[in-house]
Design an enzyme around this catalytic site. Sequence first.
Site, mmCIF file in Angstrom:
data_model
loop_
_atom_site.group_PDB
_atom_site.id
_atom_site.type_symbol
_atom_site.label_atom_id
_atom_site.label_comp_id
_atom_site.label_asym_id
_atom_site.label_seq_id
_atom_site.Cartn_x
_atom_site.Cartn_y
_atom_site.Cartn_z
ATOM 1 N N LYS A 103 13.631 4.125 26.370
ATOM 2 C CA LYS A 103 12.534 3.428 27.043
ATOM 3 C C LYS A 103 11.425 3.004 26.084
ATOM 4 C CE LYS A 103 13.966 3.461 31.356
ATOM 5 N NZ LYS A 103 14.336 2.180 31.985
ATOM 6 N N GLU A 125 5.647 1.482 36.468
ATOM 7 C CA GLU A 125 6.343 2.237 37.502
ATOM 8 C C GLU A 125 7.289 3.188 36.785
ATOM 9 O OE1 GLU A 125 7.524 -0.573 36.347
ATOM 10 O OE2 GLU A 125 9.567 0.110 35.901
ATOM 11 N N SER A 392 21.549 7.226 26.203
ATOM 12 C CA SER A 392 20.230 6.604 26.374
ATOM 13 C C SER A 392 19.067 7.592 26.367
ATOM 14 C CB SER A 392 20.212 5.789 27.663
ATOM 15 O OG SER A 392 20.593 6.601 28.760
#
Lengths: 410, 269
Positions: A103, A125, A392
Site C-alpha cells: 500500500k 478509506e 502483498s
Amino acid sequence: MPITNNDKQSAVKDYNFPDERGHFGPYGGIFVAETLMESIEELNKAYAKFMQDPDFLAELDADLQDYVGRPSPVYHAQRLSNEVGGAQIYLKREDLNHTGAHKINNTVGQALLAKRMGKTRIIAETGAGQHGVATATVAARLGLECVVYMGAEDIQRQSPNVYRMKLLGAKVVAVTSGSQTLKDALNEALRDWVTNIDNTYYIIGTVAGPHPYPAMVRDFQTIIGREGREQMLTKTDKLPDALVACVGGGSNAIGLFHPFIADESVAIYGVEAAGLGVETGKHSAPLCAGKPGVLHGNRTYLMADENGEIIETHSISAGLDYPGVGPEHSWLKDIGRAEYVNINDDEALAAFHQLTRVEGIIPALESSHAVAYATKLAKTMRKDQSILVCLSGRGDKDIFTIAKIEGIEL
Amino acid sequence: MNRLDNCFKALKEANKKALIPFITAGDPNKDFTLSCMHSMVEAGADIIELGVPFSDPMADGPVIQKASERALEGGMSLKGVIAIVKRFRETDQTTPVVLMGYLNPIEFMGYDAFAKAAANVGVDGALTVDIPPEESDELLAAYEKYDLSAIFLLSPTSNNIRIKKIADVAKGYIYYVSLKGVTGAGHLELDEVQKKVNEIKQITSLPLAIGFGVKNAEIAANIAKIGDAVVVGSALINCITDHSGDEEQGQQAISDLLHSMRNSMDTAV
C-alpha cells in the site's frame, strides 16, 4: 457491444489503456456527482503534469528507496515448492516494505502529489487498515493532517492497525452506515472530500474510484511488476510462466500484472476471495460471480442484487471484502488477458499456515489467497517452470483474527 | 409541451416560484409515500422529487442515507418507485414527478427499459446523481426516445465550461447544489448563491432549482428570490423520523412545513 476475438488480440497487442477519459473498454470512466467534477479535473491535470516532471519522479524514486525500502526482494520459496511439487514458486516480498504491505508504494506517490498541489489535509478509506496505516505514515512524515474512514466492523477485527494509525497522529473515524465495511468507508470519504474540497486531498488506496485513480494508483504500484520482471530475469534467465496475486480492489495485482501484459507467454491469475464459497453467495468475488455496473465512480464488475443494490460481501480477509474491483481488471477479464479465480476462507487459512511453517514467512490473509492458488497451480506445472506470486503484505495484523477463529486466547 | 415545462411556464405567468419537496420513496413504506405525495401537493408543492433508494448514496448526508436504508429494508426498488408513480397518476395527472437517485439501479434495469417504464407511468424527469454529461450519451438517447427530461446538477465549483456542457443536455430544470457538501449539510451563504446563480443565468435560460441546506421557511423565501424553484429534502425526512411510529403525525408535519414555506415564498417574491 460484444467483444470479438480480433478486438481481444489487438487490445492485448497494443495495450494502451485507459483512454484520456479513463475508459478501459466499457469500464472505468468518471461517474461522480457534479460537486466532485472540479476536484477530479484538478487532480487529472496535476497527475498528468507531475508524472512528466523529472523533479517529482526523482523525489518519488528517492522516497521509494530510502523510506519504503525498495527494491523489495524476490525470494525463491524452495521448501514450499518442494512440498507442493511442480513449478518453482517465487515471492515478490512486498511484505518487507515499510508498514508491511504494498500500500505504501501508492501513498508515498499520492502524498507527494498532494503536497505539490498545495493540499494540507489528507483523507483515506481503509478496510484491513493497511492503506490507512500507509496513509497515516506518509501524512506524519510530510506534516499533513490526516483523517481515515474505516467501517465500524473492520475497526473491531483490525484493532492493531487502528492503534497504529492513532499513534501516527491520524484521526480514525468509525463508519456505521450500510454494511460498516470498506465500501461504506469509501462512501464516507467521498462525502468528506465533497465537503472539504478546497484543502483536502483524497488518497484512494486501490485501483478503483473515478479516473484518474485507477490509472494513477496502478502507475504508482507497477514498481512491483517492473522490479519483479528484472529480478526474475536475473535469477532464472527467463520470464516467469505465471503471475499470481490476490484481488480485492486489485492494486497489488495490477501493479504486478501491468508490466507483463505484452508478454504473451506469461499467464496471469487474479485470485478473488470466495469467502464461504462462491456457491453460498457469501463471498467477495465480483469478477467470478458478479456483473458490470457502476459504483464509486467507475463502471466495473460488481456484486449487486437484481435491483442493482450493492450486496454485502464476505471474506476472512478485511482487505478483500469489497463488492467491486478495479475497472482494469474487468477489462483484462473480458479481453481474456488475465484469468480470475477464487480461493475460499479455509484454503487461505491453510496457505497462511503452510507458508508460515515451511518458509518462516507470515503472510497477510489477503496474500494467503494468492499463495493458496499458487500452490494449486504449481501442481499442474513442470518443475522447470516458475510462478511469481505477489506477497502483498505481512500477517502480523491478522494473528488476532486467526487465533480467534482457531479458539486460541492470546 | 410536457408537465415540467408547463409547470414552470404557469408559475412564471403567476409570478411564483416552484416549491419542490423531496422524499425517499418507500420511507417508511410505499403507502405512506403515495399518501404523502398527494398531501404535499395540497400543501403547495409544484413538483415532486422522489428519491430512489440506493445502497451506497455517496452524495447524501446522514438523513437521506438513513431514509434509503429504511426504504430498502422495506423492500423498495426502482421498479417499486415506478409502481408508486403509477398509482399517484391515477388521481393526479398534472403535478410533475422527477425521480432522483444513483446510476446502478438504472444500469441493472437497462437504460431503455427504465426510460420506457418510467415514461409510461407518467414520470417526467430523472436526476441521476453520479452520471455527468460526459458519460451520458446512451442514457440521454433513451430519455429522448421516451420524452423523459434529464435533470442535472450544478455546483458552486462548476466552471463556465461545465455549466455550458450541462446546459446543452439538460431538460426541464437544472438543480443547483447551493453548498459544498452532501444533502442536509451546513448553512447557506446567500450572497455566494446569488453570485453563482447570476453566472449560470448568463449561460442558460432553463429554470434553476436550488437545494441542499434549505431547512425552514425563511431560507426557502430567501432562495425563492434568487432561483426559480426551491428544493427541500432532508428537513422533510426529519419530519418523518421525528414522528417515527406515527405516520399521520409525520405526514402532517411535512404538510405544515411545506405550507409555511409556500406562504413565505409567495410573500417574498
